[in-house]
Design a protein around this motif. Sequence first.
Motif, PDB file in Angstrom:
ATOM      1  N   PRO A 160       0.815  -1.233   0.000  1.00 34.37           N
ATOM      2  CA  PRO A 160       0.000   0.000   0.000  1.00 34.37           C
ATOM      3  C   PRO A 160       0.843   1.275   0.000  1.00 34.37           C
ATOM      4  O   PRO A 160       0.464   2.275  -0.602  1.00 34.37           O
ATOM      5  CB  PRO A 160      -0.825  -0.112   1.277  1.00 34.37           C
ATOM      6  CG  PRO A 160      -0.825  -1.559   1.628  1.00 34.37           C
ATOM      7  CD  PRO A 160       0.449  -2.136   1.098  1.00 34.37           C
ATOM      8  N   ILE A 161       2.006   1.250   0.654  1.00 37.88           N
ATOM      9  CA  ILE A 161       2.815   2.467   0.777  1.00 37.88           C
ATOM     10  C   ILE A 161       3.247   2.977  -0.602  1.00 37.88           C
ATOM     11  O   ILE A 161       3.410   4.179  -0.816  1.00 37.88           O
ATOM     12  CB  ILE A 161       4.042   2.225   1.704  1.00 37.88           C
ATOM     13  CG1 ILE A 161       4.638   3.547   2.192  1.00 37.88           C
ATOM     14  CG2 ILE A 161       5.110   1.384   1.045  1.00 37.88           C
ATOM     15  CD1 ILE A 161       3.889   4.201   3.289  1.00 37.88           C
ATOM     16  N   LEU A 162       3.399   2.052  -1.570  1.00 38.58           N
ATOM     17  CA  LEU A 162       3.848   2.459  -2.912  1.00 38.58           C
ATOM     18  C   LEU A 162       2.709   3.037  -3.761  1.00 38.58           C
ATOM     19  O   LEU A 162       2.942   3.494  -4.875  1.00 38.58           O
ATOM     20  CB  LEU A 162       4.496   1.285  -3.655  1.00 38.58           C
ATOM     21  CG  LEU A 162       5.803   0.739  -3.060  1.00 38.58           C
ATOM     22  CD1 LEU A 162       6.409  -0.322  -3.960  1.00 38.58           C
ATOM     23  CD2 LEU A 162       6.815   1.842  -2.787  1.00 38.58           C
ATOM     24  N   SER A 200       9.590  12.559   5.805  1.00 40.14           N
ATOM     25  CA  SER A 200       8.972  11.667   4.830  1.00 40.14           C
ATOM     26  C   SER A 200       7.498  11.496   5.144  1.00 40.14           C
ATOM     27  O   SER A 200       7.150  10.951   6.180  1.00 40.14           O
ATOM     28  CB  SER A 200       9.675  10.309   4.892  1.00 40.14           C
ATOM     29  OG  SER A 200       9.003   9.382   4.082  1.00 40.14           O
ATOM     30  N   ILE A 201       6.641  11.995   4.272  1.00 36.08           N
ATOM     31  CA  ILE A 201       5.214  11.690   4.388  1.00 36.08           C
ATOM     32  C   ILE A 201       4.789  11.080   3.054  1.00 36.08           C
ATOM     33  O   ILE A 201       5.425  11.312   2.028  1.00 36.08           O
ATOM     34  CB  ILE A 201       4.355  12.940   4.693  1.00 36.08           C
ATOM     35  CG1 ILE A 201       4.471  13.966   3.559  1.00 36.08           C
ATOM     36  CG2 ILE A 201       4.718  13.550   6.028  1.00 36.08           C
ATOM     37  CD1 ILE A 201       3.441  15.072   3.643  1.00 36.08           C
ATOM     38  N   VAL A 202       3.735  10.274   3.092  1.00 38.49           N
ATOM     39  CA  VAL A 202       3.281   9.617   1.858  1.00 38.49           C
ATOM     40  C   VAL A 202       1.813   9.967   1.630  1.00 38.49           C
ATOM     41  O   VAL A 202       0.951   9.634   2.441  1.00 38.49           O
ATOM     42  CB  VAL A 202       3.481   8.086   1.931  1.00 38.49           C
ATOM     43  CG1 VAL A 202       3.119   7.462   0.580  1.00 38.49           C
ATOM     44  CG2 VAL A 202       4.921   7.750   2.296  1.00 38.49           C
ATOM     45  N   VAL A 203       1.553  10.679   0.531  1.00 36.32           N
ATOM     46  CA  VAL A 203       0.195  11.116   0.203  1.00 36.32           C
ATOM     47  C   VAL A 203      -0.370  10.167  -0.854  1.00 36.32           C
ATOM     48  O   VAL A 203       0.288   9.901  -1.859  1.00 36.32           O
ATOM     49  CB  VAL A 203       0.205  12.555  -0.356  1.00 36.32           C
ATOM     50  CG1 VAL A 203      -1.218  13.026  -0.647  1.00 36.32           C
ATOM     51  CG2 VAL A 203       0.891  13.507   0.621  1.00 36.32           C
ATOM     52  N   ASN A 229      -1.025  12.744  10.519  1.00 35.15           N
ATOM     53  CA  ASN A 229      -1.755  11.824   9.633  1.00 35.15           C
ATOM     54  C   ASN A 229      -2.612  12.514   8.571  1.00 35.15           C
ATOM     55  O   ASN A 229      -3.438  11.884   7.923  1.00 35.15           O
ATOM     56  CB  ASN A 229      -2.650  10.897  10.472  1.00 35.15           C
ATOM     57  CG  ASN A 229      -3.642  11.680  11.302  1.00 35.15           C
ATOM     58  OD1 ASN A 229      -3.627  12.911  11.294  1.00 35.15           O
ATOM     59  ND2 ASN A 229      -4.516  10.985  12.004  1.00 35.15           N
ATOM     60  N   GLN A 230      -2.429  13.834   8.401  1.00 37.12           N
ATOM     61  CA  GLN A 230      -3.225  14.557   7.398  1.00 37.12           C
ATOM     62  C   GLN A 230      -2.350  15.577   6.677  1.00 37.12           C
ATOM     63  O   GLN A 230      -1.371  16.064   7.242  1.00 37.12           O
ATOM     64  CB  GLN A 230      -4.350  15.358   8.080  1.00 37.12           C
ATOM     65  CG  GLN A 230      -5.270  14.541   8.959  1.00 37.12           C
ATOM     66  CD  GLN A 230      -6.576  14.202   8.265  1.00 37.12           C
ATOM     67  OE1 GLN A 230      -6.819  14.638   7.159  1.00 37.12           O
ATOM     68  NE2 GLN A 230      -7.402  13.412   8.906  1.00 37.12           N
ATOM     69  N   ASP A 246       0.079   5.157   6.116  1.00 38.64           N
ATOM     70  CA  ASP A 246       0.931   4.689   7.215  1.00 38.64           C
ATOM     71  C   ASP A 246       2.037   3.806   6.672  1.00 38.64           C
ATOM     72  O   ASP A 246       1.825   3.071   5.704  1.00 38.64           O
ATOM     73  CB  ASP A 246       0.105   3.845   8.203  1.00 38.64           C
ATOM     74  CG  ASP A 246      -0.823   4.722   9.012  1.00 38.64           C
ATOM     75  OD1 ASP A 246      -0.504   5.913   9.152  1.00 38.64           O
ATOM     76  OD2 ASP A 246      -1.864   4.213   9.477  1.00 38.64           O
ATOM     77  N   GLY A 247       3.182   3.846   7.338  1.00 40.44           N
ATOM     78  CA  GLY A 247       4.259   2.929   6.958  1.00 40.44           C
ATOM     79  C   GLY A 247       5.503   3.678   6.528  1.00 40.44           C
ATOM     80  O   GLY A 247       5.492   4.896   6.386  1.00 40.44           O
ATOM     81  N   ASN A 248       6.576   2.925   6.327  1.00 36.00           N
ATOM     82  CA  ASN A 248       7.845   3.527   5.940  1.00 36.00           C
ATOM     83  C   ASN A 248       8.040   3.407   4.433  1.00 36.00           C
ATOM     84  O   ASN A 248       7.950   2.311   3.886  1.00 36.00           O
ATOM     85  CB  ASN A 248       9.011   2.851   6.656  1.00 36.00           C
ATOM     86  CG  ASN A 248       8.960   3.141   8.146  1.00 36.00           C
ATOM     87  OD1 ASN A 248       8.571   4.243   8.549  1.00 36.00           O
ATOM     88  ND2 ASN A 248       9.310   2.169   8.961  1.00 36.00           N
ATOM     89  N   TYR A 249       8.316   4.525   3.806  1.00 35.15           N
ATOM     90  CA  TYR A 249       8.573   4.515   2.368  1.00 35.15           C
ATOM     91  C   TYR A 249       9.993   4.004   2.135  1.00 35.15           C
ATOM     92  O   TYR A 249      10.907   4.369   2.878  1.00 35.15           O
ATOM     93  CB  TYR A 249       8.418   5.932   1.800  1.00 35.15           C
ATOM     94  CG  TYR A 249       8.148   5.943   0.312  1.00 35.15           C
ATOM     95  CD1 TYR A 249       6.871   5.699  -0.173  1.00 35.15           C
ATOM     96  CD2 TYR A 249       9.173   6.175  -0.598  1.00 35.15           C
ATOM     97  CE1 TYR A 249       6.610   5.696  -1.532  1.00 35.15           C
ATOM     98  CE2 TYR A 249       8.927   6.170  -1.959  1.00 35.15           C
ATOM     99  CZ  TYR A 249       7.643   5.925  -2.424  1.00 35.15           C
ATOM    100  OH  TYR A 249       7.393   5.915  -3.776  1.00 35.15           O
TER     101      TYR A 249
END
Length: 378
Positions: A160-162, A200-203, A229-230, A246-249
């Motif tokens: 999911p992170i990708l 690092s944030i993942v949108v 988280n937003q 959520d999670g580490n990229y």
Amino acid sequence: MKFVIQRDQLIKSVQDVMKAISSRTVIPILTGMKIEAKQHGITLTGSDSDISIESHIPAEEDGKVNVEQIEEGTIVLQAKYFPDIIRKLPEKTVEIESDENLKITIRSGKAEFNLNGQDAEEYPQLPMLQTDESFEIPTDLLKSLIKQTVFAISTMETRPILTGVNIKLADNKLSFTATDSHRLASREIPVKEANIEFQSIVVPGKSLNELNKILDDTEETVEISVTSNQILFRTKHLNFLSRLLDGNYPETSRLIPEQSKTTLHVKTKELLSTIDRASLLAKEERNNVVRLATKDDSNVEITSNSPEVGTVAEDVTIQSMEGEELKISFSSKYMIDALKAIEYDDVKVDFTGAMRPFIIRPAEDDSILQLILPVRTY
């Protein structure tokens, strides 16, 4: 609640807010659109709990009156019918009124619709982001950051992170990176006066695609704020809120080769259209593979073959080549996506061998990078 509003203004806001409304939501009231009337204007809200969009129509702007006869109040309308009704109304203005029984009347010219509304009290409160920690960039620049990276996200839910774009802001540099583990797209830009840093944030890619559709190509700025988280994108009339993944990229910098063995300088358009033609015979189940082979200092050959269909070969004139001879196979789709994302006339392609990732960059700009893994063809 009551107000009279310019229909074209309302249509535009409704279209923006609809991008956050899903009929598949688990919270029934979120299939509706919240309308809030205050003296300074009208605010429409849509949310599917991943994305929330608020669009504000000021009562008056630049001397033009958009909304008048305002009686304050809020209501939630069925989003399934409301947009079509507004779009097809006969006159340039629309009057919307609700009574104490949550019945809504929509009037325009001789047309009158009565809809059942829902109580706005039941609509979930959107989280209010503190905007002390924020930074601004021009809207058109944000749009090109999204466009040059988001296509490379993964569509597979297995990781999911990708499915999101990794965003970093440090040392006054903002970077966007996306990868599906077969290719990578990234771009970095300088940001002045950012009073915020995040590693690092993942949108979610879906959020960025929707945001890109809504934003106008202007030089006005977008204010961006981030919490744990937003992420909130705020323009003059729009608040676009997305959850973060959520999670580490994965650490992508180690994928990028330091040195190259073969470097080509070529016109973007020529390479793109040749690969596009070659891909016509590249079969789907073979990953749309095309092959590139260096011939001499001024030509490379692009070929593709499909045993049942036939073969294609075409030479591309290159401006220069440095380094070793090379034969390499890759996905034509990935290459076409990468070349389309680079909005420069000339590109530089760096290869480090037939089985190593290769890099495409604008000839004059190192801040945009596209990386593609080759395909084994034997």
